[in-house]
Design an enzyme around this catalytic site. Structure first.
Site, PDB file in Angstrom:
ATOM      1  NE  ARG A 152      -6.387  33.354 -38.960  1.00 21.57           N
ATOM      2  CZ  ARG A 152      -5.564  34.302 -38.528  1.00 21.57           C
ATOM      3  NH1 ARG A 152      -5.849  35.569 -38.714  1.00 21.57           N
ATOM      4  NH2 ARG A 152      -4.437  33.979 -37.906  1.00 21.57           N
ATOM      5  CB  CYS A 210      -0.551  26.631 -38.608  1.00 25.74           C
ATOM      6  SG  CYS A 210      -0.835  27.446 -37.008  1.00 25.74           S
ATOM      7  CB  CYS A 232       1.897  31.935 -37.660  1.00 21.93           C
ATOM      8  SG  CYS A 232       1.754  30.402 -36.711  1.00 21.93           S
ATOM      9  CG  ASP A 255      -4.747  30.389 -37.858  1.00 22.22           C
ATOM     10  OD1 ASP A 255      -5.878  30.539 -38.379  1.00 22.22           O
ATOM     11  OD2 ASP A 255      -4.115  31.320 -37.340  1.00 22.22           O
ATOM     12  CG  HIS A 258      -0.649  30.845 -41.071  1.00 24.41           C
ATOM     13  ND1 HIS A 258      -1.264  31.881 -40.416  1.00 24.41           N
ATOM     14  CD2 HIS A 258      -0.461  29.883 -40.136  1.00 24.41           C
ATOM     15  CE1 HIS A 258      -1.465  31.548 -39.154  1.00 24.41           C
ATOM     16  NE2 HIS A 258      -0.986  30.331 -38.957  1.00 24.41           N
TER      17      HIS A 258
HETATM   18 CO    CO Z   1      -0.318  29.616 -37.144  1.00 31.94          CO
END
Ligand code: CO
Length: 209
Positions: free
Chosen positions: A46, A42, A101, A44, A98
């Protein structure tokens, strides 16, 4: 100091640090790449692939998009996949989702997000496919977590449905496909799925090669 300037300063410090440990570091890094892993994760911020797996530059070929999707018409993903499999000959492909998400969360609801609706639609298809199981989970948080896992399942299966992967398996044992989910609360990765042979693919999606 401007925030982005800090990144450039960090970079200088990082490069100097690497050189202090090994003066040939960048000479070797610049020569070639031979990563054993392709990471589909992803976007993302993090969930940085190298950081959470404690790997180094040169170890992982990385592709990231919203909600770690493997969409069979996505030329970007398919180009990365073909290059990773046929040229770099990666041994393992990891689809890493994750919990928490945002992409999966958005796909669970009915809000109109504009252009990204078209991307999230692929996650909605996963939701719809597993509606019976998900409908049986009353707790919203658990349902969300389960959809994150099911989405990873489906994306790994989408990899196996490509002729890129099926051709590679015809020619040898690799790549093995793995589905993982990263937990932001613990920092730990949960293995949810492994596929390493054509027998595990739905016959509808198997090609006569
Ligand atoms: Co995500």
């Amino acid at each position: 100091m401007k925030d982005y300037k800090k990144l450039l300063l960090n970079n200088k410090a990082w490069a100097a640090d690497r050189l202090s440990m090994d003066e040939t570091y960048f000479e070797r890094l610049a020569k070639d790449q031979k990563p054993e892993f392709l990471w589909i994760g992803c976007a993302d911020s993090r969930v940085p692939a190298e950081e959470i797996t404690n790997t180094q530059p040169g170890d992982v070929f990385v592709h990231r998009n919203v909600a770690n999707m493997v969409v069979h018409t996505d030329m970007n993903l398919l180009s990365v996949l073909q290059y990773g499999v046929e040229v770099l000959k990666v041994k393992h492909i990891i689809v890493c989702g994750h919990y928490n998400c945002g992409g999966v969360k958005a796909a669970m609801g009915n809000d109109d997000f504009g252009l990204i609706n078209k991307w999230l639609r692929n996650i909605k298809e996963v939701y719809s496919k597993h509606e019976v199981e998900l409908g049986g989970i009353e707790d919203e948080k658990q349902k969300f977590n389960r959809l994150v896992e099911l989405n990873v399942h489906e994306q790994v299966k989408n990899l196996a449905k490509t002729t890129i992967i099926q051709h590679a398996w015809q020619n040898g044992e690799y790549p093995h496909l793995h589905g993982w989910v990263f937990d932001l609360h613990t920092g730990l990765i949960k293995e949810v799925l492994n596929i390493d042979s054509p027998e595990q693919i739905d016959p509808i999606f198997r090609y006569n090669l």
